[in-house]
Write a protein that holds these residues in place. Structure first.
Motif, PDB file in Angstrom:
ATOM      1  N   LYS A   1      42.698  -3.571  46.145  1.00  0.00           N
ATOM      2  CA  LYS A   1      42.076  -2.489  46.941  1.00  0.00           C
ATOM      3  C   LYS A   1      41.547  -1.365  46.079  1.00  0.00           C
ATOM      4  O   LYS A   1      40.555  -0.715  46.436  1.00  0.00           O
ATOM      5  CB  LYS A   1      43.040  -1.940  47.997  1.00  0.00           C
TER       6      LYS A   1
ATOM      7  N   GLY B   1      53.697  -0.133  51.116  1.00  0.00           N
ATOM      8  CA  GLY B   1      55.029  -0.731  51.260  1.00  0.00           C
ATOM      9  C   GLY B   1      56.047  -0.091  50.327  1.00  0.00           C
ATOM     10  O   GLY B   1      57.205   0.110  50.702  1.00  0.00           O
ATOM     11  N   THR B   2      55.612   0.231  49.117  1.00  0.00           N
ATOM     12  CA  THR B   2      56.550   0.795  48.132  1.00  0.00           C
ATOM     13  C   THR B   2      57.099   2.135  48.618  1.00  0.00           C
ATOM     14  O   THR B   2      58.312   2.367  48.586  1.00  0.00           O
ATOM     15  CB  THR B   2      55.821   0.977  46.779  1.00  0.00           C
TER      16      THR B   2
ATOM     17  N   PHE C   1      56.827  -5.083  44.753  1.00  0.00           N
ATOM     18  CA  PHE C   1      56.017  -4.349  45.734  1.00  0.00           C
ATOM     19  C   PHE C   1      55.068  -3.359  45.066  1.00  0.00           C
ATOM     20  O   PHE C   1      53.978  -3.092  45.566  1.00  0.00           O
ATOM     21  CB  PHE C   1      56.904  -3.524  46.688  1.00  0.00           C
TER      22      PHE C   1
ATOM     23  N   GLU D   1      52.650  -1.157  42.416  1.00  0.00           N
ATOM     24  CA  GLU D   1      51.517  -1.393  41.519  1.00  0.00           C
ATOM     25  C   GLU D   1      52.018  -1.356  40.076  1.00  0.00           C
ATOM     26  O   GLU D   1      53.094  -0.818  39.792  1.00  0.00           O
ATOM     27  CB  GLU D   1      50.468  -0.292  41.712  1.00  0.00           C
TER      28      GLU D   1
ATOM     29  N   ASP E   1      51.327   4.297  43.979  1.00  0.00           N
ATOM     30  CA  ASP E   1      52.031   4.128  45.261  1.00  0.00           C
ATOM     31  C   ASP E   1      52.580   5.459  45.749  1.00  0.00           C
ATOM     32  O   ASP E   1      52.339   5.860  46.884  1.00  0.00           O
ATOM     33  CB  ASP E   1      53.205   3.143  45.091  1.00  0.00           C
TER      34      ASP E   1
ATOM     35  N   LYS F   1      43.392   2.284  50.717  1.00  0.00           N
ATOM     36  CA  LYS F   1      43.411   1.352  51.860  1.00  0.00           C
ATOM     37  C   LYS F   1      42.808   2.017  53.101  1.00  0.00           C
ATOM     38  O   LYS F   1      42.083   1.377  53.875  1.00  0.00           O
ATOM     39  CB  LYS F   1      44.849   0.901  52.134  1.00  0.00           C
TER      40      LYS F   1
ATOM     41  N   GLY G   1      53.905  -5.377  54.346  1.00  0.00           N
ATOM     42  CA  GLY G   1      52.683  -4.870  53.723  1.00  0.00           C
ATOM     43  C   GLY G   1      52.649  -5.067  52.226  1.00  0.00           C
ATOM     44  O   GLY G   1      51.655  -4.747  51.572  1.00  0.00           O
TER      45      GLY G   1
HETATM   46  N1  HSE Z   1      51.763  -1.538  45.933  1.00  0.00           N
HETATM   47  C1  HSE Z   1      51.294  -1.875  47.220  1.00  0.00           C
HETATM   48  C2  HSE Z   1      52.256  -1.381  48.258  1.00  0.00           C
HETATM   49  C3  HSE Z   1      51.142  -3.365  47.330  1.00  0.00           C
HETATM   50  O1  HSE Z   1      53.400  -1.059  47.911  1.00  0.00           O
HETATM   51  O2  HSE Z   1      51.895  -1.281  49.427  1.00  0.00           O
HETATM   52  C4  HSE Z   1      50.510  -3.801  48.632  1.00  0.00           C
HETATM   53  O3  HSE Z   1      49.177  -3.400  48.687  1.00  0.00           O
END
Ligand code: HSE
Ligand code: NDP
Length: 438
Positions: A106, A161-162, A189, A191, A197, A206, A301
């Motif tokens: 993204k 998600g993180t 999860f 980056e 994050d 996003k 996610g």
């Molecule tokens: N690092 C991102 C998150 C991964 O935690 O949402 C999913 O796009």
């Protein structure tokens, strides 16, 4: 049986390994949906010597993108490398060599989307990106295809998600911020640079992509106001819980006339509402369409297999030819997309304030007086007896005063907090969070 389709994978990390695993383990099922077998012919990675948890069925693994881009037997490539470079150059190379691309990146789309989509169009190729927003939740298809008859009026979601995992661990088992972040990284999860994050960047990128799908306008992600969870501490979560709320990193986009109000920021969400019940690495998207009304999407996610689920669905759609039709007809990220005019988020809502004040007579009256001067009415106040605090600490850091306001304009609260923070009765900077009651 139709001839197999040979695909390439660039990146065999958390997501890439999951994609290979799913394509191998569910080959029969996927073949039925794609109408032909999908075989992973080659993979390109940074370090081909690294020990892998999956084997590439075609057996070929290298560090040279040309091994895939110049292989004419490969028509579809999953680009599962994060960051901007070399991901951007790789995408350009793949499109120029006539490959259809599926990606989960993204950051790349938010930063270079218009340029890459224009190149794909020029080359007669497609880019599919379901996994780039909200992991396993099929929100890109939902907005772009299933809800295409609707004018979307608003989107509200948890898109990282993180951050959600960290907040949930802190509130549910008292983990420290650092411990929870480490665990999110270990689970795959986060980056590669987890500050993306926790500072709200990932959720904002996003949101920019979702807003384009929903509203047709392109908003440069860096122009969207954002605050992450990196300034929060466990005491804030406890105070929120005491008042009947949880804290979530909430992404908002609302259309009013020709303007979009967008923002990513931590907010208090009422316990029992869907956003508050979104826990761990789950994401959620609540949207309102003019025909369909309010809809709610919830699912994992981040993480290997939920994200692989979205990537493989895109690979199937690309193989079947569905992506090409959508890509051709919707004009996503085309130069004709109007640039959105950003408006401030309409913020008549309740606000939560935490102010560290000197423990001396008259301070509470001064704070409430400033709020009153700005027309802000107070719904509740928490100030615990600092009996267990070290008097030297109290002297230095003050004692926490927590205030929940009645509905008021954010501009009024911001002005009041600025004045409060200038007062000699206050230690450090106050925290001010919006409150979502529905
Ligand atoms: N690092 C991102 C998150 C991964 O935690 O949402 C999913 O796009
Ligand atoms: P990882 O860091 O786990 O994996 C990245 C992969 O890219 C590795 O295999 C690495 O190779 C490869 N790579 C890095 N640099 C190069 C290079 N110069 N040339 C070739 N290959 C390279 O990342 P993830 O799998 O977690 O994420 C991939 C993408 O998916 C990112 O854009 C991320 O934002 C997105 N995403 C991730 C989700 C998740 O839950 N993890 C969810 C949704 C999207 P090597 O293995 O040799 O180091």
């Amino acid at each position: 049986m139709n001839q197999p389709v040979r695909i390439g994978i660039v990146g065999l990390g958390t997501v890439g390994s999951g994609v290979v695993r799913l394509l191998v383990d569910s080959a029969d099922h996927i073949t039925r949906h794609a109408g032909r077998p999908i075989l992973v012919e080659k993979a390109v990675v940074f370090d081909p010597a690294k020990k892998r948890t999956v084997q590439v069925p075609g057996g070929k693994i290298s560090s040279d993108i040309h091994d895939i881009s110049r292989d004419e037997s490969i028509s579809v490539v999953a680009l599962l490398v994060g960051g901007l470079e070399p991901a951007r150059s790789m995408m350009v190379e793949l499109l120029e060599q006539g490959k259809d691309v599926v990606t989960a990146n993204k950051a790349l789309l938010a930063e270079h989307g218009p340029e890459l989509f224009a190149l794909a169009r020029k080359q007669g190729r497609s880019i599919a990106f379901e996994a780039a927003v909200a992991g396993g939740i099929p929100i890109v298809a939902a907005i772009g295809e299933c809800l295409a008859a609707n004018r979307i009026e608003s989107i509200r979601g948890i898109l990282n998600g993180t951050s959600n995992f960290i907040l949930t661990r802190m509130e549910e088992d008292g983990s420290s911020y650092a411990e929870a972040l480490k665990l999110a990284q270990a689970k795959g999860f986060a980056e590669a640079d987890p500050s993306m994050d926790v500072d709200g960047t990932d959720a904002t990128q996003k949101l920019a992509i979702l807003a384009h799908l929903a509203f047709g306008a392109w908003v440069p992600w860096a122009e969207i106001p954002r605050t992450g969870i990196d300034g929060l501490d466990i005491d804030l979560l406890h105070y929120a819980a005491e008042l009947g709320y949880r804290i979530r990193l909430v992404a908002l986009a609302t259309r009013s006339d020709d303007r979009l109000a967008m923002r990513v920021a931590p907010a208090l969400v009422k316990i029992g509402t869907p956003l508050a019940e979104t826990r761990g690495a789950y994401n959620a998207v609540s949207l309102v369409g003019d025909a369909v009304g309010r809809m709610f999407f919830h699912g994992l996610g981040a993480g290997q297999m939920p994200t692989a689920s979205a990537v493989v669905a895109d690979i199937i759609d690309t193989v079947v030819g569905r992506t090409a039709i959508t890509f051709r007809t919707t004009g996503l990220l085309s130069p004709d997309s109007p640039a959105a005019k950003l408006a401030g988020v309409a913020t008549h809502q309740r606000h939560f304030l935490r102010i560290h004040v000197s423990d001396r007579p008259g301070v509470l009256a001064r704070i409430t007086g400033i709020l009153g001067d700005h027309g802000i009415s107070i719904a509740s106040v928490i100030q615990h007896d600092p009996v267990q605090q070290d008097p030297a600490d109290i002297q230095q850091t003050g004692v926490p005063l927590v205030i929940m306001t009645h509905t008021c304009a954010a501009t009024a609260v911001e002005a009041a907090v600025a004045e409060i923070d200038r007062s000699d009765a206050v230690r450090g900077r106050s925290v001010c969070l919006g409150v979502l009651d529905d």
